[in-house]
Scaffold this motif. Sequence first.
Motif, PDB file in Angstrom:
ATOM      1  N   LEU A  54      40.039  48.587  38.652  1.00  0.00           N
ATOM      2  CA  LEU A  54      39.039  49.302  37.451  1.00  0.00           C
ATOM      3  C   LEU A  54      39.332  50.474  36.671  1.00  0.00           C
ATOM      4  CD1 LEU A  54      35.830  48.647  36.577  1.00  0.00           C
ATOM      5  CD2 LEU A  54      35.242  50.186  38.253  1.00  0.00           C
ATOM      6  N   ASN A  69      41.771  39.436  32.880  1.00  0.00           N
ATOM      7  CA  ASN A  69      41.709  40.672  32.348  1.00  0.00           C
ATOM      8  C   ASN A  69      40.317  40.684  31.664  1.00  0.00           C
ATOM      9  OD1 ASN A  69      44.045  41.933  33.155  1.00  0.00           O
ATOM     10  ND2 ASN A  69      44.979  40.823  31.639  1.00  0.00           N
ATOM     11  N   ILE A  74      40.683  43.882  42.792  1.00  0.00           N
ATOM     12  CA  ILE A  74      40.050  44.215  41.695  1.00  0.00           C
ATOM     13  C   ILE A  74      40.619  45.765  41.283  1.00  0.00           C
ATOM     14  CG2 ILE A  74      37.723  44.998  40.603  1.00  0.00           C
ATOM     15  CD1 ILE A  74      36.634  42.940  42.699  1.00  0.00           C
ATOM     16  N   LEU A  97      38.865  45.668  33.630  1.00  0.00           N
ATOM     17  CA  LEU A  97      38.538  45.246  34.899  1.00  0.00           C
ATOM     18  C   LEU A  97      39.728  44.021  34.921  1.00  0.00           C
ATOM     19  CD1 LEU A  97      37.132  44.992  37.378  1.00  0.00           C
ATOM     20  CD2 LEU A  97      35.897  42.809  36.383  1.00  0.00           C
ATOM     21  N   LYS A  98      40.490  44.346  35.889  1.00  0.00           N
ATOM     22  CA  LYS A  98      41.575  43.448  36.360  1.00  0.00           C
ATOM     23  C   LYS A  98      41.296  42.711  37.633  1.00  0.00           C
ATOM     24  CE  LYS A  98      46.562  42.627  36.372  1.00  0.00           C
ATOM     25  NZ  LYS A  98      46.828  42.122  34.852  1.00  0.00           N
ATOM     26  N   LEU A  99      41.206  41.347  37.515  1.00  0.00           N
ATOM     27  CA  LEU A  99      40.707  40.543  38.836  1.00  0.00           C
ATOM     28  C   LEU A  99      42.004  39.800  39.188  1.00  0.00           C
ATOM     29  CD1 LEU A  99      38.580  39.704  40.864  1.00  0.00           C
ATOM     30  CD2 LEU A  99      37.711  38.066  39.174  1.00  0.00           C
TER      31      LEU A  99
END
Length: 322
Positions: A284, A310, A282, A300-302
């Motif tokens: 942030l 994204n 994750i 947020l990039k997961l």
Amino acid sequence: MITNHIFQSHLNCKYKAYLKLSKDPPTTYQSGFERFSKSRDDEYRIKTFETLFSEVEPNESSSSAICRSLMENGKDIILNATLENASCKVTADAFEKFRGKSRFGAFYYEPVLCIRRPAILIDDKLMLAFVSIVLAEEQDRTPIFGKIIYGSDRRPQKVRLLKFIKQAQKLLDELSLVVAIPKLFLNKHCKQCAFESFCTQKAIEKDDLSLLSKISKKEIDSLNRRGLFTITQLSHKFKPQRRHKSLEQKKPHLHSLHALAIREKKVHIYNSPPIPSSATEIFLDVESDPDREFYYLIGLKLRRDGVAENYQFWADHPDQEE
């Protein structure tokens, strides 16, 4: 002549104030940050006048003579107030009248400053005290209090001035009685200063220890007492040692290694940092407007099993933050 700008410069950097007061200051240009900051300050001041002092007519001129005349006539609130004596010229966003004996009669004035930041700093209180010193001379009465209006909601904060006036007077004495050229010291203010290029070049020519971005004045004084005055001298003090677990946990910043990197123009890594890995990662990012105390974007990039997703969370107004 010591003005608000000179006094603020002295608070930020004594060498900057010295350059501004010198007879032949180096050629500079106003940085983009300074232009932007001044523009925002002016906008905040105008909006504050419209919001809190809408019934008060702005002065036609901010000259010391007109301000003095308005004070003698007992005007309740004087906007864009300016006063001048033999050595200082001060400006305040307002002077506010209160009951009490002074040279003008049964009333006296207290200074008001507008600060757009969400918090009041010690420097703001010292600036208020600086204005009060000249105001006290004009009205034959030292104001005990002053007021700072700050933040997006324009909160008023009453400030007890006496202890800050003592500190401000000491700073004024330093400015008025310059015995020696202040020591050059690059600091965090440099990035927003018009003298940045001049001072950086001077520091490079001197091989000055303040080129080490994380070093403090106290640490430099300690090194000077040991006979170390330049980057080159300090760089020769670095000696590779066996790494102990205690040092790895503390992650020390070694000024001697930093100096070696500057001298050799190389990147040196004292210890490879551990990079954690996981099937799910994750990342942030939070964006904010500090002047408004407003967080307007969370990114947020997961990443799971090599697949990235994204997400963006926007707030157009502080009410939408939650």
